[in-house]
Design an enzyme around this catalytic site. Structure first.
Site, PDB file in Angstrom:
ATOM      1  N   SER A 251      29.940 -15.596  40.154  1.00 20.85           N
ATOM      2  CA  SER A 251      28.975 -14.655  39.588  1.00 20.85           C
ATOM      3  C   SER A 251      29.146 -14.626  38.071  1.00 20.85           C
ATOM      4  O   SER A 251      29.993 -15.330  37.518  1.00 20.85           O
ATOM      5  CB  SER A 251      29.198 -13.257  40.162  1.00 20.85           C
ATOM      6  OG  SER A 251      30.395 -12.735  39.633  1.00 20.85           O
ATOM      7  N   LYS A 252      28.348 -13.776  37.452  1.00 19.94           N
ATOM      8  CA  LYS A 252      28.340 -13.718  35.986  1.00 19.94           C
ATOM      9  C   LYS A 252      29.723 -13.492  35.395  1.00 19.94           C
ATOM     10  O   LYS A 252      30.042 -13.993  34.331  1.00 19.94           O
ATOM     11  CB  LYS A 252      27.445 -12.568  35.518  1.00 19.94           C
ATOM     12  CG  LYS A 252      26.005 -12.961  35.428  1.00 19.94           C
ATOM     13  CD  LYS A 252      25.230 -11.839  34.772  1.00 19.94           C
ATOM     14  CE  LYS A 252      23.756 -12.019  35.076  1.00 19.94           C
ATOM     15  NZ  LYS A 252      23.010 -10.789  34.969  1.00 19.94           N
ATOM     16  N   ARG A 253      30.512 -12.714  36.116  1.00 21.15           N
ATOM     17  CA  ARG A 253      31.805 -12.375  35.495  1.00 21.15           C
ATOM     18  C   ARG A 253      32.761 -13.566  35.443  1.00 21.15           C
ATOM     19  O   ARG A 253      33.824 -13.485  34.856  1.00 21.15           O
ATOM     20  CB  ARG A 253      32.422 -11.152  36.146  1.00 21.15           C
ATOM     21  CG  ARG A 253      32.972 -11.371  37.492  1.00 21.15           C
ATOM     22  CD  ARG A 253      33.227 -10.074  38.230  1.00 21.15           C
ATOM     23  NE  ARG A 253      33.316 -10.373  39.628  1.00 21.15           N
ATOM     24  CZ  ARG A 253      34.380 -10.915  40.185  1.00 21.15           C
ATOM     25  NH1 ARG A 253      35.442 -11.174  39.459  1.00 21.15           N
ATOM     26  NH2 ARG A 253      34.388 -11.206  41.472  1.00 21.15           N
ATOM     27  N   HIS A 254      32.382 -14.699  36.064  1.00 16.22           N
ATOM     28  CA  HIS A 254      33.222 -15.890  35.929  1.00 16.22           C
ATOM     29  C   HIS A 254      32.838 -16.714  34.699  1.00 16.22           C
ATOM     30  O   HIS A 254      33.231 -17.857  34.566  1.00 16.22           O
ATOM     31  CB  HIS A 254      33.126 -16.761  37.176  1.00 16.22           C
ATOM     32  CG  HIS A 254      33.680 -16.099  38.395  1.00 16.22           C
ATOM     33  ND1 HIS A 254      32.880 -15.507  39.347  1.00 16.22           N
ATOM     34  CD2 HIS A 254      34.947 -15.895  38.790  1.00 16.22           C
ATOM     35  CE1 HIS A 254      33.641 -14.983  40.282  1.00 16.22           C
ATOM     36  NE2 HIS A 254      34.892 -15.205  39.974  1.00 16.22           N
ATOM     37  N   GLY A 255      32.052 -16.136  33.816  1.00 14.44           N
ATOM     38  CA  GLY A 255      31.699 -16.855  32.586  1.00 14.44           C
ATOM     39  C   GLY A 255      30.293 -17.398  32.678  1.00 14.44           C
ATOM     40  O   GLY A 255      29.456 -16.880  33.396  1.00 14.44           O
TER      41      GLY A 255
END
Ligand code: GLU
Length: 498
Positions: A251-255
């Site tokens: 998801s977005k929080r993985h970059g």
């Protein structure tokens, strides 16, 4: 043009037809790109046809921006389609015709159940500890309800089973008793997702459906509908998810997960594709693939069924590998694009400089963004020296070297790496010091910092004027520094030849 040629030459051989069918409801993320890549590779490997289809029937969630990102992303990646983009919203007449055909053939029926009825059905089923599902009561209805706009449901077979012989997951069996009668058109007449996919895959002659395994549960329903329509069945391959390094769904929080973000960050499309092809697929222990090698080696049967983890470090490594092997024009284009946000626009006459810098920096940069950040001094004067580098290298001790270098370089008639190198060597030997003692102050003087490509290459690329001007500046700087505190005498090497 190339596509046209491929059509003309290879059309008779084409039998594999794959498609990439994104819903334009968000960004084009890494997982979708891998699906697109596998579909594209499979088609290219078999000299088949690759179709792009935009599944935009969810009008509330689909946006034009998202469509643009898909088209731009596919173009940037070079995943060229032989047909399309098709848009499902432009095919409503066709869906209506097939709905009518299914109703007429008794494969579908109008359902007038109200929300309240459906809710009551569900509550009763849950109370009986049954799985909630539509019980098919409108199958038997003969009278329409004039006050209610009906939905249309597909009449799923009541018994028997559906075998999905998946190329990745193997044989997966579904019981028809587990599948209820799916809504294929809403009460406003618009067709639903699973139905549109079926009509499109049939009409477009898709032979291989390669998609994320979040769609595996839709497959038995789609197979039943295809059978009802007398269509031949495609081969299915459901790809496992991509996870973040922490094991959670990517998801977005993985970059960076939107594909265009990788473009902005200075990745080469071929490196990204190379990275993605290895997520869940392997070919011996080969890690590096050109596009052609991927096409030659790819087979959907070799795709692994377990989820694979996204590893940004490996992507960086691969990007560097591809940067090291890229032709000069690709390097120059990549560097120019990443100089742009730094407000460095390279004039056409400076094209050789751009290519030279990119060549010189290729082994030092994992992305073009890094390359651009490390190359600013080639294109404009730097504001300040790196503190540590300057205080060590631009001093009263090095001032004489800087002066002699300026003289020597200033008197060169040919400005090339060999001549520059010669001057540095002469200055070092005349001063009785090692090359580094001269080269490093020169580097700091002309680049502002302690890291650059080989100094002779750096100076050559910078050109005479810039180099000499920066040497003057460095001399003034060194002269203005307070004298270095007395340090214990260090034994110097004897002058060369002495
Ligand atoms: N539109 C679907 C999605 O974006 C894909 C459907 C399919 O490939 O059959 O997930």
């Amino acid at each position: 043009m190339v596509n046209q040629l491929r059509h003309t030459l290879l059309w008779p051989l084409m039998n594999v037809v794959t498609r990439f069918a994104p819903s334009p409801t968000g960004m084009l993320h890494i997982g979708s790109v891998r699906t697109a890549l596998f579909s594209w590779l499979y088609a290219r490997h078999h000299r088949g046809k690759f179709i792009l289809r935009i599944e935009d029937t969810d009008r509330e969630r689909s946006t034009e921006d998202a469509v643009r990102v898909i088209l731009d992303g596919m173009q940037w990646l070079g995943l060229d389609a032989d047909e399309g983009p098709y848009y499902q919203t432009q095919r409503f007449d066709r869906y209506r015709a097939v709905l009518a055909q299914m109703l007429a053939a008794g494969n579908a029926y109008r359902c007038y159940c109200s929300k309240e009825q459906l809710e009551a059905m569900r509550t009763a089923q849950l109370a009986r500890k049954e799985k909630p599902r539509y019980d098919g009561r409108c199958r038997l209805r003969t009278e329409p309800r004039p006050d209610v706009a009906p939905v249309i449901r597909y009449k799923n077979p009541l018994d028997g089973e559906v075998l999905v012989d998946d190329q990745v997951h193997g044989r997966v069996l579904f019981q028809n008793s587990e599948l209820d009668d799916l809504i294929i058109a809403r009460s406003d007449g618009t067709p639903t997702y699973n139905f549109c996919v079926v009509v499109d895959d049939m009409d477009m002659g898709v032979t291989h459906v390669i998609r994320g395994d979040d769609h595996l549960n839709n497959t038995p329903r789609q197979i039943n509908m295809l059978r009802s329509l007398g269509a031949s069945l495609p081969v299915y391959a459901h790809l496992p998810m991509i996870l973040g390094a922490d094991g959670a769904k990517l998801s977005k929080r993985h970059g960076a997960v939107s594909v265009l973000q990788y473009q902005q960050e200075g990745y080469l499309p071929d490196a990204l594709l190379n990275y993605l092809v290895r997520l869940g697929w392997s070919h011996g222990d080969q890690e590096l693939f050109t596009r052609e090698q991927m096409i030659a080696a790819f087979d959907i049967k070799d795709v692994n069924k377990s989820a694979s983890a996204f590893n940004p470090e490996k992507l960086l490594w691969l990007n560097q590998q591809h940067i090291m092997r890229a032709p000069p024009s690709t390097l120059a284009a990549g560097l120019a694009q990443s100089l742009d946000p730094l407000k460095i626009i390279v004039a056409p006459e400076d094209r050789p400089l751009l290519e030279g810098v990119a060549q010189a920096q290729r082994e030092r940069a994992r992305t073009f963004k890094e390359m651009a950040q490390n190359s600013e001094y080639f294109f404009r004067d730097f504001d300040d020296y790196d503190d540590k580098a300057a205080s060590k290298n631009l001093t009263s001790e090095t001032l004489p070297y800087l002066s002699t270098l300026q003289q020597g370089l200033g008197s060169l008639t040919d400005w090339n790496a060999a001549a520059v190198d010669e001057v540095i060597k002469l200055v070092a030997s005349a001063s009785g010091v090692g090359l580094g003692k001269v080269a490093q102050p020169l580097r700091v003087a002309v680049t502002g910092g302690a890291v650059s490509p080989p100094i002779d290459v750096t100076v050559t690329l910078l050109g005479r004027q810039r180099t000499l001007a920066r040497l003057s500046r460095a001399r003034s700087y060194a002269a203005s520094r307070p004298a270095a505190p007395a340090t214990p005498a260090v034994a110097r090497r004897p002058p060369a030849g002495g």
